[in-house]
Design a protein around this motif. Structure first.
Motif, short mmCIF file in Angstrom:
data_model
loop_
_atom_site.label_atom_id
_atom_site.label_comp_id
_atom_site.label_asym_id
_atom_site.label_seq_id
_atom_site.Cartn_x
_atom_site.Cartn_y
_atom_site.Cartn_z
N THR A 264 0.83 -1.21 0.00
CA THR A 264 0.00 0.00 0.00
C THR A 264 0.86 1.26 0.00
OG1 THR A 264 -1.71 -1.21 1.21
CG2 THR A 264 -1.88 1.19 1.19
N GLY A 265 0.53 2.18 -0.89
CA GLY A 265 1.27 3.44 -0.98
C GLY A 265 0.80 4.46 0.03
N LYS A 266 1.48 5.60 0.05
CA LYS A 266 1.11 6.68 0.97
C LYS A 266 -0.28 7.22 0.68
CE LYS A 266 5.85 8.17 1.94
NZ LYS A 266 6.83 9.28 1.88
N ASP A 267 -0.78 6.95 -0.52
CA ASP A 267 -2.13 7.39 -0.88
C ASP A 267 -3.22 6.46 -0.35
OD1 ASP A 267 -1.63 5.19 -2.46
OD2 ASP A 267 -1.94 6.20 -4.38
N GLY A 268 -2.82 5.38 0.35
CA GLY A 268 -3.78 4.45 0.92
C GLY A 268 -4.34 3.46 -0.07
N VAL A 269 -3.79 3.38 -1.28
CA VAL A 269 -4.27 2.45 -2.29
C VAL A 269 -3.46 1.16 -2.21
CG1 VAL A 269 -4.57 2.04 -4.76
CG2 VAL A 269 -5.01 4.31 -3.81
N ILE A 270 -4.18 0.04 -2.07
CA ILE A 270 -3.54 -1.28 -2.06
C ILE A 270 -3.26 -1.69 -3.51
CG2 ILE A 270 -3.79 -3.70 -1.38
CD1 ILE A 270 -5.86 -2.70 0.73
N ARG A 271 -2.03 -2.09 -3.78
CA ARG A 271 -1.62 -2.44 -5.14
C ARG A 271 -1.20 -3.90 -5.21
NH1 ARG A 271 -0.35 2.87 -4.25
NH2 ARG A 271 -0.98 4.32 -5.92
N PRO A 272 -1.23 -4.49 -6.40
CA PRO A 272 -0.70 -5.86 -6.54
C PRO A 272 0.74 -5.91 -6.05
CG PRO A 272 -1.80 -5.14 -8.55
CD PRO A 272 -1.69 -3.93 -7.68
N PHE A 273 1.11 -7.05 -5.51
CA PHE A 273 2.46 -7.18 -4.92
C PHE A 273 2.93 -8.61 -5.11
CE2 PHE A 273 5.51 -8.09 -1.63
CZ PHE A 273 6.19 -6.90 -1.39
N GLU A 274 4.18 -8.77 -5.49
CA GLU A 274 4.79 -10.09 -5.51
C GLU A 274 6.28 -9.92 -5.27
OE1 GLU A 274 5.09 -14.24 -8.11
OE2 GLU A 274 3.84 -12.58 -8.81
N GLY A 275 6.77 -10.54 -4.19
CA GLY A 275 8.18 -10.42 -3.86
C GLY A 275 8.41 -10.52 -2.38
N ASP A 276 9.60 -10.14 -1.95
CA ASP A 276 9.98 -10.21 -0.54
C ASP A 276 9.57 -8.95 0.20
OD1 ASP A 276 11.09 -12.67 -0.92
OD2 ASP A 276 13.17 -12.00 -0.87
N THR A 277 9.22 -9.13 1.47
CA THR A 277 9.02 -7.99 2.35
C THR A 277 9.74 -8.26 3.67
OG1 THR A 277 7.44 -6.61 3.55
CG2 THR A 277 6.81 -8.91 3.20
N SER A 278 10.36 -7.23 4.19
CA SER A 278 10.98 -7.31 5.52
C SER A 278 10.50 -6.14 6.37
CB SER A 278 12.52 -7.32 5.40
OG SER A 278 12.96 -6.18 4.68
N ILE A 279 9.27 -5.71 6.12
CA ILE A 279 8.72 -4.56 6.83
C ILE A 279 8.72 -4.83 8.34
CG2 ILE A 279 6.33 -5.39 6.60
CD1 ILE A 279 5.48 -2.45 6.29
N PHE A 280 9.14 -3.84 9.11
CA PHE A 280 9.23 -3.92 10.58
C PHE A 280 8.41 -2.76 11.13
CE2 PHE A 280 12.39 -3.52 14.38
CZ PHE A 280 11.47 -4.12 15.22
#
Length: 342
Positions: A264-280
């Motif tokens: 999800t971008g800063k605009d609050g829109v959820i977008r397609p995603f495929e790949g790694d995430t390491s969000i903390f």
């Protein structure tokens, strides 16, 4: 932030070693805004949620990723963590000091792997030998990878093959269950459908890194392990439409939440995603994708307790956990749940 701010005392008898039966009979602590805490059960969800809300589930499937083998006369334990390609996995290794690059590890049922490379964090890349798919080899030689706070108290058994798998499990690749979804049953889903509560699925292959303790003194010094996830275009569009119509997106589990926020971008829109995430996610984070979270009760000083504190506030979550302990809620993977709505 200082990691010790996220500490609390948990009596060991509050750690659940088996799930509730039936699954949707588990307790559910509802925490919504400034309202008093409400002690419910998971089966009450259709009455607690609103028509138009959407629950987001993780459809990853836990594989038998725990292996016990030998390298010569040395016993070697391996917990697969993250797939590299068709035959190679990153693994945390027990007794790693007895393993060198190029060594062959022999596991039960004629399953073997080569210790290809030692990584900077001490884990290894294991290359499985033979022509059979690695998933087939694991079904033959592996055990379900129960978290250490359960596996340290009892042996893994046949019941865990189904207990530690959600009803949504579909895509092989996780080495830890998205445990908030363990509470759901077909009857509960039917009741949610009748109440007008929607559901969507995404995929995040949960890694064993989810159980690693935070060893740093400050959250800024902790590095998250990457996990692979996917949200397809149609799912993203339906979630955006639901929010646009006034519905709330409620993540079932921190794994779904982390992938949604990554997509999800800063605009609050959820977008397609495929790949790694390491969000903390720690306090101070501004949530973009979700309006609520259903989750179990987590370890002291864990990244997951930091995440729920970011969502609800640290003081609020300390009070929530104190209430849960005082009212005999069961903690961790096989424990009870909470519904957190800021």
């Amino acid at each position: 932030m200082r990691v010790d701010l996220f500490d609390f005392d948990l009596p060991t008898e509050r750690i659940a070693l088996r799930p509730a039966r039936p699954r949707d009979a588990a307790k559910l602590l509802v925490v919504e805004g400034d309202a008093p805490f409400a002690d419910r059960i998971v089966r009450d969800l259709p009455a607690v949620l609103r028509k138009g809300d959407v629950l987001v589930f993780n459809d990853t499937r836990v594989i038998p990723a725990q292996l016990e083998g030998r390298r010569g006369d040395a016993r070697i334990g391996a917990t697969l963590h993250k797939r590299i390609d068709l035959r190679r996995w990153q693994a945390f290794v027990r007794n790693a000091k007895r393993l060198r690059e190029g060594d062959r590890v022999e596991f039960p049922a004629d399953v073997t792997a080569i210790a290809e490379e030692r990584l900077p964090d001490g884990s290894f890349i294991l290359t499985f030998e033979g022509e059979e798919p690695v998933e087939v080899l694991l079904e033959r030689a592996g055990r379900m990878p129960l978290p250490p706070y359960i596996a340290g108290k009892r042996e893994t058994d046949e019941a865990d093959r189904s207990d530690y798998q959600t009803m949504f499990a579909d895509k092989d690749g996780a080495v830890a269950a998205p445990t908030a979804a363990l509470h759901f049953t077909p009857d509960l889903i039917a009741a949610l459908d009748a109440a007008g509560v929607g559901r969507e699925t995404l995929t995040l292959h949960v890694g064993a890194g989810t159980f690693l303790p935070v060893k740093a003194d400050d959250t800024e010094d902790h590095a998250m392990h990457a996990e692979w996830g996917r949200i397809d275009t149609a799912t993203a569009e339906r979630l955006n439409a639901a929010r646009g119509a006034g519905g709330r997106v409620i993540s079932v589990g921190t794994t779904s939440l982390r992938l949604l926020e990554s997509a999800t971008g800063k605009d609050g829109v959820i977008r397609p995603f495929e790949g790694d995430t390491s969000i903390f996610i720690t306090p101070g984070y501004r949530f973009r994708a979700i309006d609520g979270l259903m989750t179990n009760f987590h370890l002291p000083k864990s990244t997951l307790f930091m995440l729920v504190s970011a969502l609800m506030g640290l003081d609020k979550m300390q009070a929530v956990y104190a209430h849960a302990i005082a009212n005999d809620y069961r903690f961790y993977s096989y424990g009870d749940g909470s519904l957190l709505i800021p």
